[in-house]
Design a protein around this motif. Structure first.
Motif, PDB file in Angstrom:
ATOM      1  N   VAL A 135    -105.810 108.919 -46.807  1.00 15.29           N
ATOM      2  CA  VAL A 135    -105.467 108.516 -48.327  1.00 15.29           C
ATOM      3  C   VAL A 135    -104.041 108.536 -48.434  1.00 15.29           C
ATOM      4  CG1 VAL A 135    -107.629 109.971 -48.928  1.00 15.29           C
ATOM      5  CG2 VAL A 135    -105.296 111.233 -48.469  1.00 15.29           C
ATOM      6  N   LEU A 136    -103.745 108.040 -49.501  1.00 20.37           N
ATOM      7  CA  LEU A 136    -102.205 107.630 -49.749  1.00 20.37           C
ATOM      8  C   LEU A 136    -101.898 108.823 -50.641  1.00 20.37           C
ATOM      9  CD1 LEU A 136     -99.778 105.721 -49.782  1.00 20.37           C
ATOM     10  CD2 LEU A 136    -101.051 104.550 -51.901  1.00 20.37           C
ATOM     11  N   GLY A 137    -102.737 109.647 -51.382  1.00 19.62           N
ATOM     12  CA  GLY A 137    -102.599 110.651 -52.454  1.00 19.62           C
ATOM     13  C   GLY A 137    -101.477 110.253 -53.397  1.00 19.62           C
ATOM     14  N   ILE A 138    -101.368 111.321 -54.232  1.00 19.25           N
ATOM     15  CA  ILE A 138    -100.158 110.818 -55.327  1.00 19.25           C
ATOM     16  C   ILE A 138     -99.105 112.038 -55.078  1.00 19.25           C
ATOM     17  CG2 ILE A 138    -100.166 111.140 -57.713  1.00 19.25           C
ATOM     18  CD1 ILE A 138    -103.116 110.727 -57.968  1.00 19.25           C
ATOM     19  N   GLN A 139     -97.858 111.113 -54.580  1.00 18.27           N
ATOM     20  CA  GLN A 139     -96.783 111.507 -54.440  1.00 18.27           C
ATOM     21  C   GLN A 139     -96.351 112.900 -55.512  1.00 18.27           C
ATOM     22  OE1 GLN A 139     -94.722 112.111 -51.854  1.00 18.27           O
ATOM     23  NE2 GLN A 139     -92.912 113.174 -52.664  1.00 18.27           N
ATOM     24  N   GLU A 140     -96.406 112.496 -56.914  1.00 12.43           N
ATOM     25  CA  GLU A 140     -96.007 113.198 -57.950  1.00 12.43           C
ATOM     26  C   GLU A 140     -96.679 114.663 -57.820  1.00 12.43           C
ATOM     27  OE1 GLU A 140     -96.493 110.169 -58.616  1.00 12.43           O
ATOM     28  OE2 GLU A 140     -94.788 109.347 -58.501  1.00 12.43           O
ATOM     29  N   GLU A 141     -98.026 114.510 -57.670  1.00 15.12           N
ATOM     30  CA  GLU A 141     -98.850 115.699 -57.447  1.00 15.12           C
ATOM     31  C   GLU A 141     -98.479 116.755 -56.554  1.00 15.12           C
ATOM     32  OE1 GLU A 141    -103.023 115.058 -57.842  1.00 15.12           O
ATOM     33  OE2 GLU A 141    -102.903 114.211 -59.848  1.00 15.12           O
ATOM     34  N   ALA A 142     -98.285 115.803 -55.308  1.00 12.61           N
ATOM     35  CA  ALA A 142     -98.044 116.402 -53.901  1.00 12.61           C
ATOM     36  C   ALA A 142     -96.782 117.248 -53.773  1.00 12.61           C
ATOM     37  CB  ALA A 142     -98.185 115.428 -52.718  1.00 12.61           C
ATOM     38  N   GLN A 143     -95.796 116.841 -54.761  1.00 14.90           N
ATOM     39  CA  GLN A 143     -94.528 117.369 -54.583  1.00 14.90           C
ATOM     40  C   GLN A 143     -94.426 118.672 -55.500  1.00 14.90           C
ATOM     41  OE1 GLN A 143     -91.984 114.190 -54.975  1.00 14.90           O
ATOM     42  NE2 GLN A 143     -91.317 114.536 -57.467  1.00 14.90           N
ATOM     43  N   ALA A 144     -95.504 118.631 -56.524  1.00 13.81           N
ATOM     44  CA  ALA A 144     -95.557 119.766 -57.507  1.00 13.81           C
ATOM     45  C   ALA A 144     -96.609 120.914 -57.264  1.00 13.81           C
ATOM     46  CB  ALA A 144     -95.816 119.177 -59.033  1.00 13.81           C
ATOM     47  N   HIS A 145     -97.417 120.320 -56.498  1.00 12.10           N
ATOM     48  CA  HIS A 145     -98.522 121.477 -55.975  1.00 12.10           C
ATOM     49  C   HIS A 145     -98.702 121.504 -54.588  1.00 12.10           C
ATOM     50  CE1 HIS A 145     -99.361 122.067 -60.318  1.00 12.10           C
ATOM     51  NE2 HIS A 145     -99.685 120.647 -60.081  1.00 12.10           N
ATOM     52  N   TYR A 146     -98.430 122.448 -53.723  1.00  7.66           N
ATOM     53  CA  TYR A 146     -98.926 122.463 -52.288  1.00  7.66           C
ATOM     54  C   TYR A 146    -100.415 122.118 -52.016  1.00  7.66           C
ATOM     55  CZ  TYR A 146    -100.203 124.167 -47.966  1.00  7.66           C
ATOM     56  OH  TYR A 146    -100.705 123.986 -46.762  1.00  7.66           O
ATOM     57  N   GLU A 147    -101.273 122.380 -53.172  1.00  7.81           N
ATOM     58  CA  GLU A 147    -102.787 122.024 -52.648  1.00  7.81           C
ATOM     59  C   GLU A 147    -102.670 120.793 -52.600  1.00  7.81           C
ATOM     60  OE1 GLU A 147    -101.588 124.316 -55.043  1.00  7.81           O
ATOM     61  OE2 GLU A 147    -102.230 125.762 -53.858  1.00  7.81           O
ATOM     62  N   ALA A 148    -102.121 119.880 -53.332  1.00  6.43           N
ATOM     63  CA  ALA A 148    -102.192 118.462 -53.242  1.00  6.43           C
ATOM     64  C   ALA A 148    -101.499 117.906 -52.072  1.00  6.43           C
ATOM     65  CB  ALA A 148    -101.550 117.749 -54.731  1.00  6.43           C
TER      66      ALA A 148
END
Ligand SMILES: Cc1cc2nc3c(=O)[nH]c(=O)nc-3n(C[C@H](O)[C@H](O)[C@H](O)COP(=O)(O)OP(=O)(O)OC[C@H]3O[C@@H](n4cnc5c(N)ncnc54)[C@H](O)[C@@H]3O)c2cc1C
Lengths: 252, 464
Positions: free
Chosen positions: A96-109
């Motif tokens: 998955v590419l994921g969403i960087q903004e979410e991943a840098q805001a929340h560890y779960e992402a």
């Protein structure tokens, strides 16, 4: 250890409904090839299966599961080995590419990206490396990404998951190459797939079919690491060469 | 790249069809899976399926709309090697079908002059080939397909099941909904070769005579020189072909290698260069008659070996014109068209003439009809090309013919509605969320005028 290329006939595809995996599987569909396809969505799996069967594959078995569920891997892989008789080639293509903004805001992402792109392949490769080491043959091909070569602010969680995968595969190769097993790290650049459908498509974008041909060539020539299309090797050579002191200030 | 430039790039890019005219902004959304249409999360106001974009004008364009790109729906679903019935997703190209089927001894039932079109596009324009006189249109060989409407309704269509939707969608120009998969009935072959027979002719009479004599040939078409004048007026080469009955190895084709990488300056294609080309082409065949055994690729797809040959026309693009005129004084009409071209000073590079047979099309809006069909192309030149096309459309109206939407960028609403009087009935089948720039142009206006113009003569007057 050098072993000449032998066309694989028992093929395991993990993430079989990904565009690259589909295009690649087609290239191998012949009257003597048997497939074991794994992906999440059963309807999509069936579409891929009938495509391969129509194009001439001898048999296709589908197995629907979420590859994030690592505890289920050994049972699924044993089933694949039993069904195929012998696994000659395992392609790991899910990610998955994921969403960087979410991943840098929340560890779960962030953790979700790492699970799908790193932990899940690690679990699969652990089983498969032992399998191939035992049969002393075969190709273990894993789709990584050029993004794993250097962390950038726009996608460093994705990049880190692929970078970790690269190092892991280096080690596995170092261990089982001597058993005659090819461990192939595939590093595609931008590919026109559902993962990138939201990005503006420039001239650097390759089609899944072109990437599939690149993977096949890399297998035939027993490569360890393959940038596909090949020009990415040059681009990433330059990107890696930029000193961190300069790189950290660049907008890439 | 500066910030402002980046922002500009983010606005909808412009798309063009094979003719490269017009260029219209739209959003491109690739479709990866049949079951993911219609999208559950975001309803789209105005959309249109598009395949390989091998139509010429604006039937495959939608200004400021969403283009549903179907070439990613490219899976085969099943094939019966005994009957030759293939079921595949709508984005599979004819090229892919040939690559798959020829080695197994099967061939397309109908093929246009390029193999780079999708099955969905072939159905939506109900395309015709060099075998129209015996095989009819592509739609005749599509026993079944699925149509999905924007409200999520899924219709399996065949001549007996949802037959009204079947008829509306074949030749329905992508307006009735999305075709997700289709069945295509292939025809058997034993060889890649075509038994070719070329005959030189001068004049439309001679062409018609040759067509008459070639009724039993599976394929027939003629290239016509629309530049030469005087005693060479309407000279050409009549080409007929049949699949070779001699069994031989059925190896798959190779992908094209040559591609025209840049736009050529459009001045390169003018009356003089086309004249020279035509003279050369005519002389290439030395004697009056030529027989040969040729591969099917150059026979059906002479231009496919050069990808992007449309760049030959420069970046302004080209306009296509294709009409069919009923036999009754159709010959006169063809002569008038050829004369109109010569007097305009323009020249058509690839002029093709053929006789359509009377095999009926299953589509409500299909273009082919018994008569003589003429296909022409002209470079886009603001001053003359549009005037000439207007003139040609006028002649078509006068001779009770019709023009082909797949090859059109300029017919008026009035012309379209006179060519396709059944368009009103067809309009009931148009999906409320689907549209095309072509459809907006030809269906939006002119209804009242049409009612007023009771005779074709009246129509003609209204057009001039
Ligand atoms: C060199 C050349 C030669 C040609 N020769 C011939 C010829 O001999 N005879 C002939 O008839 N035509 C001919 N054509 C025209 C061409 O065959 C048609 O325009 C064909 O429809 C193009 O298919 P496409 O996949 O490119 O569709 P597009 O041009 O992308 O779209 C065509 C239409 O199909 C619709 N459509 C596409 N996919 C779907 C779908 N899945 N569901 C619903 N609607 C859909 C679109 O909305 C559009 O209205 C020729 C074109 C070229 C460039």
């Amino acid at each position: 250890m050098y072993k000449p290329y032998k066309r694989p006939t028992g093929i395991l595809v993990l993430g079989a409904t990904s565009s690259i995996a589909m295009a690649f599987s087609r290239l191998l569909a012949r009257p003597d090839t048997h497939f074991f396809l794994v992906a999440r969505n059963p309807r999509k799996l069936n579409s891929v299966a009938s495509d391969l069967l129509t194009r001439g594959a001898a048999s296709v078995v589908v197995h629907a599961m979420d590859l994030d569920e690592t505890p289920l891997h050994p049972a699924m892989l044993s089933e694949a080995a039993a069904s195929l008789g012998n696994i000659d080639l395992a392609l790991i293509a899910h990610g998955v590419l994921g969403i960087q903004e979410e991943a840098q805001a929340h560890y779960e992402a962030a953790s979700a990206i790492l699970t799908t792109n790193f932990l899940s392949p690690v679990s699969l490769v652990t089983w498969l490396a032992n399998y191939f080491e035992g049969t002393r043959q075969g190709t273990l091909a894993v789709i990584s990404s050029v993004a794993g070569d250097r962390g950038r602010k726009s996608n460093y969680l994705y990049g880190a998951s692929k970078g970790g995968l690269n190092i892991f595969l280096n080690g596995v190769r170092n261990r089982i190459d001597r058993a005659g097993v090819q461990v192939l790290t595939i590093r595609p650049g931008f590919v026109a797939t559902p993962m990138t459908a939201h990005l503006p498509q420039g001239p650097l974008f390759a089609t899944p079919t072109a990437v599939a041909h690149g993977i096949l060539r890399a297998m035939q020539t027993r490569r360890d690491i393959a940038y596909v299309p090949g020009f990415w090797a040059a681009i990433m050579f330059v990107i890696r060469a930029i000193p961190e002191a300069i790189f950290k200030n660049l907008d890439l | 790249m500066s910030a402002s430039k980046l922002r500009q790039k983010k606005s909808a890019p412009a798309f063009e069809s094979w003719g490269r005219y017009p260029r219209l902004p739209a959003t491109l959304v690739p479709l990866y899976w049949m079951e993911e249409f219609p999208p559950a999360d975001r309803p789209v106001a105005s959309m249109l399926p598009v395949g390989m974009g091998r139509s010429y004008g604006d039937v495959c364009l939608l200004e400021n709309g969403t283009l549903l790109h179907t070439t990613t729906l490219d899976r085969f679903i099943g094939f019966d090697p005994k009957t030759g019935l293939l079921r595949c997703e709508a984005g599979v190209t004819l090229a892919e079908i040939l690559k798959f089927a020829v080695p197994l001894g099967w061939f397309l039932p109908v093929t246009p002059g390029t193999k780079f079109v999708t099955v969905g596009g072939a159905i939506a324009n109900d395309i015709h080939g060099k075998n129209h006189h015996v095989a009819g249109t592509f739609g005749r060989h599509v026993p079944r397909f699925e149509l999905v409407r924007s409200d999520g309704m899924r219709l399996e269509c065949s001549p007996i099941q949802n037959s009204d939707w079947y008829a509306a969608t074949i030749g329905g120009m992508g307006l009735t909904g999305l075709i997700t998969w289709a069945e295509v009935q292939l025809r058997p072959i034993v060889s890649r070769k075509i038994v070719y027979h070329g005959t030189k002719f001068v004049g439309v009479d001679a062409f018609l005579e040759l067509s008459q004599g070639a009724k039993n040939a599976e394929y027939s078409v003629a290239w016509i020189d629309c530049v030469a004048q005087g005693k060479n007026f309407a000279r050409g080469i009549f080409m007929r072909g049949d699949h070779s009955p001699e069994p031989s190895i059925l190896k798959p084709s190779r992908d094209p290698r040559l591609t025209l990488p840049v736009d050529l300056p459009s001045v390169l294609l003018n009356k003089y260069t086309v004249e020279a080309f035509n003279a050369l082409y005519y002389r290439k065949q030395l004697g009056r008659e030529k027989r040969a055994l040729v591969d099917y690729e150059p026979f059906f797809y002479p231009l496919d070996s050069i990808l992007h040959w449309n760049r030959l026309y420069g970046k302004d693009g080209l306009l296509q014109f294709q009409c069919v005129l009923p036999f009754e004084d159709g010959q006169q009409g063809i002569l008038r068209i050829l004369k109109a071209i010569t007097s305009s000073g323009l020249a058509s590079f690839l002029a093709v003439i053929k006789v359509f047979g009377d095999v009926p099309s299953p589509g409500m809006m299909s273009f082919p009809a018994p008569g003589i069909t003429l296909a022409l192309d002209f470079p886009v030149r603001r001053d003359v090309s549009f005037d000439l096309l207007e003139r040609l459309a006028y002649i078509t109206v006068e001779h009770h013919g019709k023009m082909y939407p797949a090859k059109d960028a300029c017919m008026t609403a009035l012309q379209f509605q006179s060519f396709y009087p059944q368009w009103r009935e067809f309009a009931h089948y148009v999906d409320p969320a689907f549209s095309s720039s072509f459809w907006q142009r030809v269906s939006g206006v002119g209804a009242i005028n049409l009612a007023a113009a009771t005779s074709t003569a009246g129509l003609g007057n209204a057009l001039v």
